[in-house]
Structure formats: structure tokens, C-alpha cells
Design an enzyme around this catalytic site. Structure first.
Site, mmCIF file in Angstrom:
data_model
loop_
_atom_site.group_PDB
_atom_site.id
_atom_site.type_symbol
_atom_site.label_atom_id
_atom_site.label_comp_id
_atom_site.label_asym_id
_atom_site.label_seq_id
_atom_site.Cartn_x
_atom_site.Cartn_y
_atom_site.Cartn_z
ATOM 1 N N ASP A 36 0.843 -1.198 0.000
ATOM 2 C CA ASP A 36 0.000 0.000 0.000
ATOM 3 C C ASP A 36 0.877 1.246 0.000
ATOM 4 O OD1 ASP A 36 -2.903 1.197 0.811
ATOM 5 O OD2 ASP A 36 -1.318 2.254 1.901
ATOM 6 N N TYR A 55 3.463 10.220 -0.922
ATOM 7 C CA TYR A 55 4.559 9.778 -0.047
ATOM 8 C C TYR A 55 5.903 10.038 -0.739
ATOM 9 C CZ TYR A 55 0.928 6.875 2.256
ATOM 10 O OH TYR A 55 -0.196 6.412 2.900
ATOM 11 N N HIS A 91 -7.691 9.481 -1.718
ATOM 12 C CA HIS A 91 -6.956 9.496 -0.451
ATOM 13 C C HIS A 91 -7.656 10.333 0.620
ATOM 14 C CE1 HIS A 91 -2.585 9.504 1.321
ATOM 15 N NE2 HIS A 91 -3.479 9.092 2.191
ATOM 16 N N SER A 116 -10.596 6.536 1.148
ATOM 17 C CA SER A 116 -9.807 6.657 2.368
ATOM 18 C C SER A 116 -10.106 7.994 3.032
ATOM 19 C CB SER A 116 -8.310 6.566 2.015
ATOM 20 O OG SER A 116 -7.494 6.830 3.126
ATOM 21 N N ASN A 117 -10.223 7.980 4.345
ATOM 22 C CA ASN A 117 -10.433 9.219 5.108
ATOM 23 C C ASN A 117 -11.721 9.939 4.729
ATOM 24 O OD1 ASN A 117 -7.863 9.345 6.712
ATOM 25 N ND2 ASN A 117 -6.969 9.387 4.658
ATOM 26 N N LEU A 141 -0.616 0.086 14.154
ATOM 27 C CA LEU A 141 0.156 -0.044 15.391
ATOM 28 C C LEU A 141 0.223 1.273 16.160
ATOM 29 C CD1 LEU A 141 3.038 -2.391 14.190
ATOM 30 C CD2 LEU A 141 1.101 -2.975 15.660
ATOM 31 N N LYS A 163 7.242 -0.896 22.063
ATOM 32 C CA LYS A 163 8.601 -0.377 22.297
ATOM 33 C C LYS A 163 8.617 0.980 22.983
ATOM 34 C CE LYS A 163 8.973 1.347 17.521
ATOM 35 N NZ LYS A 163 9.724 1.188 16.252
ATOM 36 N N TYR A 164 7.460 1.586 23.183
ATOM 37 C CA TYR A 164 7.403 2.883 23.861
ATOM 38 C C TYR A 164 6.682 2.689 25.190
ATOM 39 C CZ TYR A 164 8.692 4.418 19.204
ATOM 40 O OH TYR A 164 9.341 4.566 17.996
#
Length: 319
Positions: free
Chosen positions: A51, A56, A127, A157-158, A215, A223-224
């Protein structure tokens, strides 16, 4: 290696393994070599769905947009594996192709094809909603791309639930191709999707849902655990946003993830992604990896099965 069960993208003829590799890092926090390594390892690990978006990574200093598509296109050509990969990309955020006016959609699609070095886009998203352009014009433009073979399937999307419903109404009234996919913000600590009408719309229309920020910008990788983790060596550019979830609820979610991860002997990220994959309407979560070291946790999620009790415990912790 156990081959993952494949899922269908809505009413399309596209079938994928239930994990989407996010391409937002390619050409940004992952250079050409790292991007190629990640893509190679993703396919070798059973993935086949990538994706990206035309914008980007225009936000990075010195970037103009299209960097991710360009690297993916170079990789596809170098490996000669276009038929083995399902590619999703999006239009509306590239600085040279902003918005969803019909001429812009067609020009942006052509530019994406050139960067991707391919003759078709498997799944093409609007998008972000463009309220300055009549939705009828955008719907017709996307459908036209399917008619001419440039695009195999359409996604949104969105968009709000109301605007998704309007897209379907316009498409049916005009005899246009219908969307098959929806990309919302959704994860274990961001659950508005369940109540803002989007999940109901996805259920009503049979849309395959592909959540982004699966995530929670890295928080659900585990990890945080403290605020200063955001400034530790190797922290991602979004680490500062990830530690924003470190409140009582966030810590309860991490505790629940830790318990399930320990029971299955898998990374925390795999559990968070598996929970998302097993939610109603979700076809596959989207997750990115800056290096091959981050990939195993993502790939583990493809075949990880959680019990009803485990799903309930995770859902309750994030309520």
C-alpha cells in the site's frame, strides 16, 4: 512456512494475504537498499499486498512526493515480479496533483503508473475527500479509470460514513463502478471506526477494510513504555506521537498485549495486528517496516489466531 489464507478485496477479483505492507517509509526513513530488502523479505514471508500513495513522502525536507512509488516501481522492474504483487496507491496529496477533480485524477493516475513502472493500478484510492470538487465528477473519473483498464478496483480513504454512502448512491444512479475497499484510521487504541458509521457502511456495502496506523504510530509494538523512549536512539519520527498513548488506558492495553504475546510466544506487535485483522469487516491491517528486523513481528500476525477470551481481554482493556 505455512501459507496464509487469502482474503478477497470486497467484490473485486483481487485476493491477498491478510497483511498490507505500508509504503510510506520507502524513500523516507528507508533508503533504496533498505526498501528493496524489506519488500523482498515481505514477499518471502508470505505477503503480497503493498500500500502506497502518490504523495509519499512530500512532507520530508527535499522531497517532492512520489518517492515511495518510484522505489516500488524500481523494485518491481528489478525483480520482474509484478504479477506476484497487488499494488494499492492513492491520489489527492501529491503537491503537483492535489485534489480529486477529474482531470487531476486522470493525470495523477498516469504519473503513478509511470513511477510504478506498470500498466495498471490494482486498487486506487481517493486518499482524502475533496469537497471543492462535486462528488459526481470524482466518482465518474474513478469509474472511467476502471473502464479503460488503468485501475482494477476503487477504494476510498479518510471519508466520513455519510460521504461514503453518497459515493455509492451516485455510483449506482450513474451506473458507475462501485468501491470495494475502505481505508480508515483504526487500531486497538483508536476505535472510533466502530461507532462513527464507517463500520456499518462497510458491512452494508461489503467493503474490505484496510486500517492505517494499525500499530498506533508504533505504540502497539510495545517499544514505547516511557516518555523518554521517544528520544532514544533508533526511535521513529512518529515516536513523539506514539508516547501520547501512555496514559492509564494505554498501559492497560500494553499489559493485555503482553499477556497474550507471552502465551503465544510472539511479539506484541503481532498480537495487536492479529486483533485488528479479526475485527468485523477488516480484510488486512496496514503496517510498515523501515528494516527487515521489524518485519517478523508483522508477518507473525498473518497466521496468529487468538481465542475468543484473548480477543475479549484486549477489547476490554482498550474500551
Amino acid at each position: 512456512m505455512t501459507q496464509p489464507a487469502r482474503v478477497q478485496i470486497g467484490a473485486s477479483d483481487l485476493r491477498i494475504a491478510p497483511l498490507a505492507l505500508g509504503g510510506n517509509v520507502f524513500g523516507w526513513t528507508a533508503d533504496r537498499d533498505a526498501s528493496f530488502d524489506v519488500l523482498d523479505a515481505f514477499l518471502a514471508g508470505g505477503g503480497d499486498f503493498v500500500d502506497t500513495a502518490d504523495g509519499y513522502s512530500h512532507w520530508a525536507p527535499g522531497h517532492t512526493g512520489g518517492e515511495s512509488e518510484t522505489l516500488i516501481g524500481e523494485w518491481l522492474t528489478a525483480r520482474g515480479n509484478r504479477d506476484d504483487v497487488v499494488i494499492a496507491t492513492k491520489v489527492s496529496t501529491h503537491p503537483a496533483f492535489a485534489g480529486l477533480a477529474p482531470d487531476n485524477v486522470r493525470a495523477a493516475a498516469a504519473a503513478s503508473l509511470a513511477r510504478l513502472q506498470t500498466d495498471r493500478i490494482d486498487l486506487y484510492y481517493a486518499h482524502f475527500d475533496d469537497e471543492e470538487t462535486p462528488l459526481e465528477e470524482t466518482v465518474a473519473a474513478f469509474s472511467g479509470l476502471v473502464d479503460d483498464g488503468t485501475v482494477r478496483a476503487i477504494g476510498v480513504s479518510n471519508y466520513s460514513a455519510e460521504r461514503v454512502a453518497e459515493w455509492f448512491r451516485i455510483a449506482r444512479d450513474g451506473g458507475y463502478h462501485l468501491p470495494v475497499a475502505l481505508q480508515p484510521h483504526y487500531n486497538l487504541v483508536e476505535r472510533d471506526f466502530e461507532t462513527n458509521g464507517l463500520r456499518a457502511e462497510a458491512e452494508r456495502e461489503g467493503l474490505a477494510v484496510f486500517p492505517y496506523f494499525s500499530l498506533a504510530k508504533g505504540f502497539l509494538s510495545g517499544k514505547y513504555r516511557a516518555a523518554d523512549d521517544a528520544t532514544a536512539a533508533g526511535a521513529s519520527p512518529r515516536a513523539g506521537e506514539a508516547v501520547g498513548y501512555l496514559d492509564d488506558r494505554g498501559r492497560a492495553v500494553l499489559d493485555a498485549l503482553d499477556a497474550v504475546a507471552s502465551a503465544h510466544q510472539v511479539p506484541v506487535a503481532a498480537v495487536a495486528l492479529a486483533w485488528l485483522r479479526l475485527q468485523p469487516t477488516v480484510a488486512a491491517p496496514i503496517a510498515s517496516a523501515r528494516s527487515t528486523a521489524q518485519l517478523p513481528a508483522l508477518l507473525d500476525s498473518i497466521t496468529l489466531e487468538l481465542s475468543a477470551e484473548e480477543l475479549t481481554s484486549l477489547t476490554a482493556a482498550s474500551a
